[in-house]
Design a protein around this motif. Sequence first.
Motif: not given
Length: 82
Positions: A3-8, A30-36
């Motif tokens: 979720r969010g940033a990539f750890h590797d 409702r729904g997903l964060d469009p920016r993400e």
Amino acid sequence: MTRGAFHDGGRLHPRHVRDHQFATVGFGRRGLDPREVRRFLHRVALDLSTLHHDLALLSEENARVKRALRARQGAWSESQRR
């Protein structure tokens, strides 16, 4: 599941795409964060672009090596006939 940033910090892997979860939008929506979602899709597009570029370079290199091998085999075969 990510979720969010990539750890590797490296290239996007199929598991990143398969397991990615987007944050839901704030209160009253409702729904997903469009920016993400856009950021994630941009990352996928960049990695795909890089992979396609790398594949094209490797295909060109493969063709070059095959041509050189054929030329060398032809020259060797010709020298064996003499």
